[in-house]
Design a protein around this motif. Sequence first.
Motif, PDB file in Angstrom:
ATOM      1  N   ASN A  19      36.256  37.395  28.083  1.00 27.04           N
ATOM      2  CA  ASN A  19      37.112  38.424  28.999  1.00 27.04           C
ATOM      3  C   ASN A  19      36.514  38.282  30.484  1.00 27.04           C
ATOM      4  O   ASN A  19      37.494  38.648  31.258  1.00 27.04           O
ATOM      5  N   LEU A  20      35.405  37.991  30.763  1.00 29.74           N
ATOM      6  CA  LEU A  20      35.024  37.798  32.191  1.00 29.74           C
ATOM      7  C   LEU A  20      35.784  36.619  32.735  1.00 29.74           C
ATOM      8  O   LEU A  20      36.249  36.722  34.018  1.00 29.74           O
ATOM      9  N   ALA A  21      35.858  35.717  31.966  1.00 28.13           N
ATOM     10  CA  ALA A  21      36.806  34.255  32.591  1.00 28.13           C
ATOM     11  C   ALA A  21      38.085  34.748  33.046  1.00 28.13           C
ATOM     12  O   ALA A  21      38.558  34.425  34.128  1.00 28.13           O
ATOM     13  N   LEU A  22      38.613  35.703  32.219  1.00 25.92           N
ATOM     14  CA  LEU A  22      39.842  36.123  32.357  1.00 25.92           C
ATOM     15  C   LEU A  22      40.285  36.912  33.738  1.00 25.92           C
ATOM     16  O   LEU A  22      40.948  36.644  34.454  1.00 25.92           O
ATOM     17  N   VAL A  23      38.939  37.865  33.669  1.00 29.00           N
ATOM     18  CA  VAL A  23      39.001  38.681  34.814  1.00 29.00           C
ATOM     19  C   VAL A  23      38.878  37.638  36.339  1.00 29.00           C
ATOM     20  O   VAL A  23      39.507  38.178  37.202  1.00 29.00           O
ATOM     21  N   GLU A  24      37.973  36.892  36.335  1.00 27.35           N
ATOM     22  CA  GLU A  24      37.880  35.785  37.395  1.00 27.35           C
ATOM     23  C   GLU A  24      38.990  35.254  37.857  1.00 27.35           C
ATOM     24  O   GLU A  24      39.321  35.371  38.860  1.00 27.35           O
ATOM     25  N   LYS A  25      40.083  34.835  36.950  1.00 26.79           N
ATOM     26  CA  LYS A  25      41.266  34.345  37.252  1.00 26.79           C
ATOM     27  C   LYS A  25      42.137  35.603  37.955  1.00 26.79           C
ATOM     28  O   LYS A  25      43.026  34.971  38.557  1.00 26.79           O
ATOM     29  N   ILE A  26      42.101  36.630  37.680  1.00 24.53           N
ATOM     30  CA  ILE A  26      42.928  37.421  38.171  1.00 24.53           C
ATOM     31  C   ILE A  26      42.136  38.489  38.963  1.00 24.53           C
ATOM     32  O   ILE A  26      42.716  39.555  39.481  1.00 24.53           O
ATOM     33  N   LYS A  27      40.938  38.196  39.466  1.00 23.32           N
ATOM     34  CA  LYS A  27      40.125  39.135  40.452  1.00 23.32           C
ATOM     35  C   LYS A  27      40.799  39.344  42.005  1.00 23.32           C
ATOM     36  O   LYS A  27      40.595  40.337  42.498  1.00 23.32           O
ATOM     37  N   ASP A  28      41.975  38.613  42.201  1.00 17.52           N
ATOM     38  CA  ASP A  28      42.441  38.853  43.557  1.00 17.52           C
ATOM     39  C   ASP A  28      43.623  39.833  43.396  1.00 17.52           C
ATOM     40  O   ASP A  28      44.254  40.161  44.389  1.00 17.52           O
ATOM     41  N   TYR A  29      44.115  40.333  42.171  1.00 15.22           N
ATOM     42  CA  TYR A  29      45.003  41.149  41.940  1.00 15.22           C
ATOM     43  C   TYR A  29      44.592  42.497  41.992  1.00 15.22           C
ATOM     44  O   TYR A  29      43.683  42.940  41.397  1.00 15.22           O
ATOM     45  N   ASP A  30      45.722  43.481  42.259  1.00 14.38           N
ATOM     46  CA  ASP A  30      45.382  44.945  42.306  1.00 14.38           C
ATOM     47  C   ASP A  30      45.803  45.416  40.954  1.00 14.38           C
ATOM     48  O   ASP A  30      46.853  45.962  40.664  1.00 14.38           O
ATOM     49  N   VAL A  31      44.898  45.225  39.792  1.00 13.60           N
ATOM     50  CA  VAL A  31      45.134  45.572  38.542  1.00 13.60           C
ATOM     51  C   VAL A  31      44.263  46.808  38.159  1.00 13.60           C
ATOM     52  O   VAL A  31      43.029  46.551  38.524  1.00 13.60           O
TER      53      VAL A  31
END
Length: 232
Positions: A19-31
Amino acid sequence: MKKDMRLCVSLDLESSAENLALVEKIKDYDVWLKVGFRTYLRDGKKFLEDLKAINPNFKIFLDLKLYDIPNTMADAAEDISKFGLVDMFNVHASAGIEAMQTVMNRIKDIPNRPLVLAVTALTSFDNVGFKKIYGEDIDKKAREFAKATFEAGLDGVVCSAFESLDIKNSTSKEFITLCPGIRPFGEDSQDQKRVADINFSKENSVDFIVVGRPIYKNSDPKAVVERILENI
Ligand code: C5P
Protein backbone atom coordinates in the motif's frame (compact mmCIF):
# COMPACT_ATOMS: atom_id res chain seq x y z
CA MET A 1 -19.74 21.79 -0.79
CA LYS A 2 -19.81 22.09 -4.55
CA LYS A 3 -16.37 21.46 -5.84
CA ASP A 4 -15.07 19.37 -8.64
CA MET A 5 -15.43 15.68 -8.23
CA ARG A 6 -12.67 14.20 -6.04
CA LEU A 7 -10.80 10.92 -6.47
CA CYS A 8 -10.51 8.63 -3.46
CA VAL A 9 -8.05 5.76 -3.96
CA SER A 10 -8.79 2.52 -2.08
CA LEU A 11 -5.77 1.06 -0.34
CA ASP A 12 -6.84 -2.59 -0.25
CA LEU A 13 -3.55 -4.32 -1.00
CA GLU A 14 -2.20 -7.34 0.88
CA SER A 15 0.47 -5.63 2.92
CA SER A 16 1.35 -2.29 4.38
CA ALA A 17 4.51 -2.24 2.23
CA GLU A 18 2.50 -2.70 -0.96
CA ASN A 19 0.00 0.00 0.00
CA LEU A 20 2.77 2.43 0.89
CA ALA A 21 4.58 1.67 -2.37
CA LEU A 22 1.38 2.49 -4.24
CA VAL A 23 0.97 5.74 -2.30
CA GLU A 24 4.60 6.72 -3.02
CA LYS A 25 3.84 6.41 -6.74
CA ILE A 26 0.89 8.79 -6.51
CA LYS A 27 2.20 11.14 -3.82
CA ASP A 28 2.22 14.22 -6.02
CA TYR A 29 -1.47 14.05 -6.81
CA ASP A 30 -4.33 15.72 -5.01
CA VAL A 31 -6.22 12.61 -3.96
CA TRP A 32 -7.99 11.16 -0.94
CA LEU A 33 -6.86 7.79 0.38
CA LYS A 34 -9.36 5.24 1.58
CA VAL A 35 -8.24 2.95 4.39
CA GLY A 36 -10.60 0.04 4.92
CA PHE A 37 -11.03 -2.89 7.32
CA ARG A 38 -8.27 -5.06 6.04
CA THR A 39 -5.61 -2.40 6.08
CA TYR A 40 -6.68 -0.80 9.33
CA LEU A 41 -7.00 -4.10 11.22
CA ARG A 42 -3.56 -5.11 10.12
CA ASP A 43 -1.65 -1.84 10.16
CA GLY A 44 -3.61 0.38 12.56
CA LYS A 45 -3.11 4.03 13.35
CA LYS A 46 0.59 3.81 12.52
CA PHE A 47 -0.40 3.29 8.90
CA LEU A 48 -2.38 6.55 8.91
CA GLU A 49 0.70 8.32 10.25
CA ASP A 50 2.81 6.73 7.52
CA LEU A 51 0.44 8.06 4.88
CA LYS A 52 0.57 11.61 6.23
CA ALA A 53 4.38 11.30 6.42
CA ILE A 54 4.50 10.62 2.68
CA ASN A 55 2.45 13.72 1.96
CA PRO A 56 0.74 15.69 4.76
CA ASN A 57 -1.75 17.02 2.24
CA PHE A 58 -3.25 13.61 1.62
CA LYS A 59 -6.76 13.39 2.99
CA ILE A 60 -7.67 10.16 4.73
CA PHE A 61 -11.03 8.45 4.59
CA LEU A 62 -11.28 5.73 7.25
CA ASP A 63 -13.80 3.29 5.81
CA LEU A 64 -14.70 1.17 8.84
CA LYS A 65 -18.50 1.37 8.35
CA LEU A 66 -19.30 1.51 12.06
CA TYR A 67 -22.40 -0.45 13.06
CA ASP A 68 -23.23 -1.05 16.72
CA ILE A 69 -25.36 0.33 19.54
CA PRO A 70 -25.40 4.15 19.64
CA ASN A 71 -23.03 4.60 22.58
CA THR A 72 -20.44 2.19 21.19
CA MET A 73 -20.55 3.89 17.79
CA ALA A 74 -20.14 7.29 19.42
CA ASP A 75 -17.17 6.05 21.48
CA ALA A 76 -15.45 4.85 18.31
CA ALA A 77 -16.34 8.05 16.44
CA GLU A 78 -14.88 10.14 19.23
CA ASP A 79 -11.61 8.22 19.24
CA ILE A 80 -11.32 8.42 15.45
CA SER A 81 -11.99 12.16 15.53
CA LYS A 82 -9.37 12.72 18.21
CA PHE A 83 -6.64 10.94 16.22
CA GLY A 84 -6.25 14.15 14.26
CA LEU A 85 -5.34 12.03 11.23
CA VAL A 86 -8.72 11.16 9.77
CA ASP A 87 -10.52 13.59 7.47
CA MET A 88 -13.61 11.47 6.89
CA PHE A 89 -15.11 8.25 8.29
CA ASN A 90 -18.37 6.38 7.92
CA VAL A 91 -21.13 4.49 9.69
CA HIS A 92 -24.01 2.33 8.47
CA ALA A 93 -27.27 4.24 8.06
CA SER A 94 -29.12 1.02 8.96
CA ALA A 95 -27.74 1.41 12.51
CA GLY A 96 -30.58 3.95 12.77
CA ILE A 97 -31.16 7.65 13.17
CA GLU A 98 -30.63 7.57 16.93
CA ALA A 99 -27.19 6.02 16.52
CA MET A 100 -26.23 8.60 13.88
CA GLN A 101 -27.45 11.48 16.05
CA THR A 102 -25.53 10.14 19.03
CA VAL A 103 -22.37 10.00 16.91
CA MET A 104 -22.80 13.58 15.70
CA ASN A 105 -23.61 14.93 19.17
CA ARG A 106 -20.50 13.31 20.53
CA ILE A 107 -18.09 14.75 17.95
CA LYS A 108 -19.70 18.04 16.94
CA ASP A 109 -17.49 20.21 19.15
CA ILE A 110 -14.19 18.50 18.37
CA PRO A 111 -12.08 21.03 16.43
CA ASN A 112 -11.69 20.10 12.74
CA ARG A 113 -13.88 17.07 13.21
CA PRO A 114 -13.83 14.65 10.29
CA LEU A 115 -16.65 14.56 7.76
CA VAL A 116 -19.09 11.77 8.59
CA LEU A 117 -20.90 9.75 5.94
CA ALA A 118 -23.38 6.89 6.22
CA VAL A 119 -23.51 3.85 3.98
CA THR A 120 -26.92 3.47 2.33
CA ALA A 121 -26.73 0.27 0.26
CA LEU A 122 -23.51 -1.58 -0.41
CA THR A 123 -22.66 -1.41 -4.10
CA SER A 124 -22.07 -5.17 -4.17
CA PHE A 125 -25.84 -5.74 -3.74
CA ASP A 126 -28.14 -6.20 -6.68
CA ASN A 127 -31.81 -5.47 -6.11
CA VAL A 128 -32.76 -9.11 -5.41
CA GLY A 129 -30.06 -9.60 -2.77
CA PHE A 130 -30.82 -6.23 -1.20
CA LYS A 131 -34.56 -6.88 -0.98
CA LYS A 132 -34.00 -10.20 0.80
CA ILE A 133 -32.43 -8.33 3.70
CA TYR A 134 -34.11 -4.94 3.74
CA GLY A 135 -37.51 -5.87 2.27
CA GLU A 136 -37.56 -2.95 -0.17
CA ASP A 137 -36.09 -1.94 -3.52
CA ILE A 138 -32.60 -0.46 -3.37
CA ASP A 139 -33.42 2.96 -4.76
CA LYS A 140 -36.37 3.52 -2.41
CA LYS A 141 -34.53 2.31 0.67
CA ALA A 142 -31.32 4.17 -0.24
CA ARG A 143 -33.38 7.39 -0.46
CA GLU A 144 -34.94 6.70 2.96
CA PHE A 145 -31.53 5.97 4.50
CA ALA A 146 -30.13 9.14 2.94
CA LYS A 147 -32.98 11.27 4.33
CA ALA A 148 -32.44 9.82 7.82
CA THR A 149 -28.71 10.50 7.49
CA PHE A 150 -29.39 14.09 6.46
CA GLU A 151 -31.84 14.58 9.35
CA ALA A 152 -29.28 13.19 11.79
CA GLY A 153 -26.88 15.95 10.70
CA LEU A 154 -24.23 13.86 8.95
CA ASP A 155 -22.31 15.32 6.03
CA GLY A 156 -23.30 12.84 3.36
CA VAL A 157 -23.71 9.26 2.25
CA VAL A 158 -21.91 6.41 0.59
CA CYS A 159 -24.14 5.29 -2.25
CA SER A 160 -23.96 4.10 -5.82
CA ALA A 161 -23.59 6.64 -8.58
CA PHE A 162 -27.06 5.57 -9.71
CA GLU A 163 -28.62 7.05 -6.57
CA SER A 164 -26.46 10.17 -6.23
CA LEU A 165 -28.71 12.65 -8.01
CA ASP A 166 -31.92 11.33 -6.52
CA ILE A 167 -30.40 11.56 -3.03
CA LYS A 168 -29.24 15.14 -3.59
CA ASN A 169 -32.70 16.05 -4.88
CA SER A 170 -34.37 14.62 -1.80
CA THR A 171 -31.87 16.13 0.70
CA SER A 172 -29.63 18.98 -0.43
CA LYS A 173 -27.21 19.72 -3.26
CA GLU A 174 -24.57 20.23 -0.57
CA PHE A 175 -25.10 16.77 0.89
CA ILE A 176 -22.01 14.76 -0.06
CA THR A 177 -22.26 11.63 -2.18
CA LEU A 178 -19.30 9.29 -2.22
CA CYS A 179 -19.59 6.46 -4.68
CA PRO A 180 -17.66 3.19 -4.87
CA GLY A 181 -18.22 0.72 -7.67
CA ILE A 182 -16.54 3.07 -10.12
CA ARG A 183 -14.89 1.68 -13.19
CA PRO A 184 -13.51 4.95 -14.56
CA PHE A 185 -13.16 3.91 -18.16
CA GLY A 186 -15.45 0.87 -18.24
CA GLU A 187 -12.99 -1.65 -16.73
CA ASP A 188 -14.06 -5.12 -15.47
CA SER A 189 -16.68 -4.83 -12.69
CA GLN A 190 -15.32 -7.80 -10.63
CA ASP A 191 -17.66 -8.38 -7.62
CA GLN A 192 -19.39 -4.99 -7.87
CA LYS A 193 -22.95 -5.27 -9.18
CA ARG A 194 -23.77 -1.66 -10.01
CA VAL A 195 -20.78 0.02 -11.60
CA ALA A 196 -20.53 3.44 -13.21
CA ASP A 197 -17.84 5.27 -15.15
CA ILE A 198 -16.48 8.80 -14.74
CA ASN A 199 -18.85 10.44 -17.19
CA PHE A 200 -21.89 8.91 -15.56
CA SER A 201 -20.59 10.01 -12.14
CA LYS A 202 -20.16 13.58 -13.37
CA GLU A 203 -23.63 13.66 -14.87
CA ASN A 204 -25.03 12.49 -11.53
CA SER A 205 -23.23 15.11 -9.38
CA VAL A 206 -21.11 12.58 -7.51
CA ASP A 207 -18.73 14.37 -5.10
CA PHE A 208 -16.22 11.56 -4.52
CA ILE A 209 -15.49 8.58 -6.72
CA VAL A 210 -13.82 5.64 -4.98
CA VAL A 211 -11.52 3.58 -7.16
CA GLY A 212 -9.56 0.56 -6.00
CA ARG A 213 -8.68 -2.32 -8.26
CA PRO A 214 -8.68 -0.36 -11.55
CA ILE A 215 -5.77 1.59 -10.03
CA TYR A 216 -3.84 -0.84 -7.85
CA LYS A 217 -4.18 -3.85 -10.14
CA ASN A 218 -2.92 -1.83 -13.10
CA SER A 219 0.77 -2.14 -13.97
CA ASP A 220 1.01 1.67 -14.05
CA PRO A 221 -1.18 3.07 -11.22
CA LYS A 222 0.28 6.55 -11.57
CA ALA A 223 -0.83 6.76 -15.21
CA VAL A 224 -4.36 5.63 -14.27
CA VAL A 225 -4.61 8.24 -11.49
CA GLU A 226 -3.35 10.93 -13.84
CA ARG A 227 -5.84 9.95 -16.52
CA ILE A 228 -8.71 9.94 -13.99
CA LEU A 229 -7.74 13.37 -12.64
CA GLU A 230 -7.57 14.76 -16.17
CA ASN A 231 -11.10 13.57 -16.76
CA ILE A 232 -12.84 14.73 -13.59
O1 C5P B 1 -11.66 -2.32 -6.09
P1 C5P B 1 -12.93 -1.48 -6.02
O2 C5P B 1 -12.80 -0.20 -6.84
O3 C5P B 1 -14.16 -2.28 -6.35
O4 C5P B 1 -13.00 -1.05 -4.50
C1 C5P B 1 -14.10 -0.41 -3.95
C2 C5P B 1 -13.81 -0.11 -2.53
O5 C5P B 1 -14.93 0.56 -1.98
C3 C5P B 1 -13.54 -1.32 -1.63
O6 C5P B 1 -12.60 -0.93 -0.66
C4 C5P B 1 -14.89 -1.57 -0.97
O7 C5P B 1 -14.75 -2.14 0.32
C5 C5P B 1 -15.44 -0.16 -0.85
N1 C5P B 1 -16.88 -0.01 -0.76
C6 C5P B 1 -17.75 -0.54 -1.69
N2 C5P B 1 -19.10 -0.35 -1.57
C7 C5P B 1 -19.59 0.36 -0.54
C8 C5P B 1 -18.72 0.91 0.40
C9 C5P B 1 -17.36 0.71 0.25
O8 C5P B 1 -17.29 -1.15 -2.66
N3 C5P B 1 -20.88 0.61 -0.47
